[in-house]
Design a protein around this motif. Structure first.
Motif, mmCIF file in Angstrom:
data_model
loop_
_atom_site.group_PDB
_atom_site.id
_atom_site.type_symbol
_atom_site.label_atom_id
_atom_site.label_comp_id
_atom_site.label_asym_id
_atom_site.label_seq_id
_atom_site.Cartn_x
_atom_site.Cartn_y
_atom_site.Cartn_z
ATOM 1 N N ALA A 1 10.980 70.853 7.887
ATOM 2 C CA ALA A 1 10.175 69.872 7.168
ATOM 3 C C ALA A 1 9.693 68.794 8.134
ATOM 4 O O ALA A 1 10.390 68.436 9.085
ATOM 5 N N LEU A 2 8.495 68.288 7.863
ATOM 6 C CA LEU A 2 7.911 67.184 8.624
ATOM 7 C C LEU A 2 7.695 66.045 7.634
ATOM 8 O O LEU A 2 7.008 66.212 6.626
ATOM 9 N N ILE A 3 8.305 64.892 7.912
ATOM 10 C CA ILE A 3 8.320 63.774 6.962
ATOM 11 C C ILE A 3 7.744 62.535 7.626
ATOM 12 O O ILE A 3 8.080 62.212 8.772
ATOM 13 N N ASP A 4 6.842 61.842 6.921
ATOM 14 C CA ASP A 4 6.245 60.638 7.516
ATOM 15 C C ASP A 4 7.200 59.451 7.397
ATOM 16 O O ASP A 4 8.297 59.555 6.829
ATOM 17 N N ALA A 5 6.786 58.307 7.946
ATOM 18 C CA ALA A 5 7.665 57.141 8.007
ATOM 19 C C ALA A 5 8.018 56.591 6.629
ATOM 20 O O ALA A 5 9.019 55.885 6.474
ATOM 21 N N LYS A 6 7.222 56.895 5.615
ATOM 22 C CA LYS A 6 7.487 56.409 4.258
ATOM 23 C C LYS A 6 8.317 57.389 3.444
ATOM 24 O O LYS A 6 8.596 57.134 2.273
ATOM 25 N N GLY A 7 8.678 58.526 4.050
ATOM 26 C CA GLY A 7 9.504 59.497 3.338
ATOM 27 C C GLY A 7 8.730 60.576 2.634
ATOM 28 O O GLY A 7 9.316 61.382 1.900
ATOM 29 N N ASN A 8 7.400 60.624 2.811
ATOM 30 C CA ASN A 8 6.608 61.679 2.189
ATOM 31 C C ASN A 8 6.691 62.968 3.012
ATOM 32 O O ASN A 8 6.644 62.933 4.243
ATOM 33 N N ILE A 9 6.827 64.091 2.349
ATOM 34 C CA ILE A 9 6.922 65.379 3.027
ATOM 35 C C ILE A 9 5.513 65.852 3.367
ATOM 36 O O ILE A 9 4.728 66.194 2.484
ATOM 37 N N VAL A 10 5.195 65.850 4.655
ATOM 38 C CA VAL A 10 3.880 66.282 5.117
ATOM 39 C C VAL A 10 3.810 67.807 5.155
ATOM 40 O O VAL A 10 2.791 68.407 4.833
ATOM 41 N N TYR A 11 4.916 68.430 5.555
ATOM 42 C CA TYR A 11 4.974 69.896 5.572
ATOM 43 C C TYR A 11 6.390 70.346 5.264
ATOM 44 O O TYR A 11 7.366 69.697 5.638
ATOM 45 N N SER A 12 6.494 71.486 4.591
ATOM 46 C CA SER A 12 7.784 72.120 4.339
ATOM 47 C C SER A 12 7.559 73.610 4.120
ATOM 48 O O SER A 12 6.487 74.014 3.644
ATOM 49 N N ASN A 13 8.568 74.424 4.476
ATOM 50 C CA ASN A 13 8.500 75.841 4.134
ATOM 51 C C ASN A 13 8.376 76.026 2.623
ATOM 52 O O ASN A 13 7.774 76.980 2.146
ATOM 53 N N LEU A 14 8.981 75.092 1.891
ATOM 54 C CA LEU A 14 8.904 75.127 0.433
ATOM 55 C C LEU A 14 7.620 74.413 0.026
ATOM 56 O O LEU A 14 7.561 73.185 -0.029
ATOM 57 N N ARG A 15 6.578 75.175 -0.259
ATOM 58 C CA ARG A 15 5.259 74.593 -0.517
ATOM 59 C C ARG A 15 5.274 73.559 -1.648
ATOM 60 O O ARG A 15 4.554 72.568 -1.611
ATOM 61 N N GLU A 16 6.130 73.806 -2.644
ATOM 62 C CA GLU A 16 6.145 72.894 -3.789
ATOM 63 C C GLU A 16 6.687 71.514 -3.431
ATOM 64 O O GLU A 16 6.523 70.559 -4.198
ATOM 65 N N ARG A 17 7.321 71.378 -2.264
ATOM 66 C CA ARG A 17 7.873 70.095 -1.857
ATOM 67 C C ARG A 17 6.870 69.246 -1.078
ATOM 68 O O ARG A 17 7.080 68.043 -0.901
ATOM 69 N N ILE A 18 5.776 69.848 -0.614
ATOM 70 C CA ILE A 18 4.788 69.112 0.165
ATOM 71 C C ILE A 18 4.172 67.987 -0.673
ATOM 72 O O ILE A 18 3.777 68.198 -1.812
#
Length: 224
Positions: free
Chosen positions: A85-102
Motif C-alpha cells: 500500500a502507498l499512503i499519503d501524509a493525511k492517511g489516504n490510501i493512494v494505492y493498494s493491491n485491494l482495489r476497494e481500499r484505494i
C-alpha cells in the motif's frame, strides 16, 4: 489541457501549493484531494524551464480510481497473500493491491510513528498483520503487510522441517555409532569365541592381519 471530452473549465491555480512550488522550481506531488469534478486525485507539478528560467508549470492530475496508478503496481506482490500500500501524509490510501481500499483512510498509519520499522497490527477487517513500512521524504508511507496466520503457518512448516532433520540426523548418527562399535569390537568377539573353542579342545588359527595393534598382539598370544 488534454484528456477532456468536454470543454474544460478555466482554473486559476494561484495559491495552490503544487503550482506555487513548481513556480519556485520544485517538482511537487500532492496528497489526495477532491478535484473540481468530484474525483479523488493527486496532482503532480513540474516547472517548465528554458535557459534556467521558469516559463510555466506542467501539472498532471491522476485519478485514483482509474487504472493509471494501479497498472503500475499490478505485477508487484509480496508472499502468498501479502499486500502493498502507498499512503499519503493525511492517511489516504493512494494505492493498494485491494482495489476497494484505494481512496479510503488507512487504519494503520497512526500507529506507525517511526520513519521505518516493523509492527504487528490489526487491519481494517480486524485480522492481525505483520507490517513493514518506510516513510518517504514527502511523508508518504510505503507499507507491506503479511497476514500473521501466513507467517505462523510458515513457522510451523519450518519447525516441522527442523524436527524431521534433527530426528533423521540423530538416527543416522546412531546407526553410524552402532556400525563403528560393532566394527571395532568384532575382532574381540572373534577372539573370545576362539578361546571358548580352545577350552573345548578345538583350536582354530586366527588371522592377525589388518587388525589394530592391541588386537593383533592378543591374536598372536592366542595362536602361540
Amino acid at each position: 489541457i488534454s484528456g477532456n471530452t468536454k470543454k474544460p473549465a478555466i482554473l486559476n491555480l494561484t495559491g495552490k501549493q503544487y503550482y506555487e512550488e513548481a513556480k519556485k522550481g520544485n517538482t511537487w506531488i500532492t496528497d489526495v484531494f477532491t478535484s473540481a469534478s468530484g474525483k479523488a486525485v493527486i496532482a503532480i507539478s513540474v516547472p517548465v524551464k528554458r535557459d534556467g528560467v521558469i516559463h510555466g508549470v506542467l501539472i498532471a492530475y491522476v485519478d485514483l480510481y482509474a487504472n493509471a496508478i494501479a497498472s503500475m503496481f499490478d505485477n508487484k506482490s509480496f508472499g502468498e497473500k501479502g499486500t502493498i500500500a502507498l499512503i499519503d501524509a493525511k492517511g489516504n490510501i493512494v494505492y493498494s493491491n485491494l482495489r476497494e481500499r484505494i481512496g479510503k483512510k488507512s487504519f494503520l498509519l497512526e500507529n506507525l510513528t517511526e520513519n521505518a520499522g516493523m509492527a504487528i497490527l490489526a487491519d481494517f477487517a480486524g485480522a492481525q498483520q505483520h507490517i513493514g513500512y518506510k516513510k518517504m521524504p514527502n511523508q508518504w508511507t510505503v507499507i507491506v503487510s503479511t497476514p500473521a496466520q501466513n507467517l505462523q503457518n510458515t513457522r510451523k512448516l519450518l519447525l516441522g522441517e527442523m524436527v524431521v532433520t534433527t530426528v533423521a540426523g540423530s538416527i543416522l548418527f546412531l546407526l553410524i555409532g552402532i556400525f563403528a562399535v560393532r566394527k571395532s569390537t568384532k575382532p574381540f568377539q572373534e577372539l573370545m569365541e576362539a578361546f571358548r573353542g580352545l577350552k573345548a579342545g578345538r583350536y582354530t588359527a586366527l588371522d592377525d592381519k589388518c587388525l589394530p595393534k592391541e588386537f593383533s598382539e592378543m591374536v598372536q598370544i592366542y595362536n602361540e
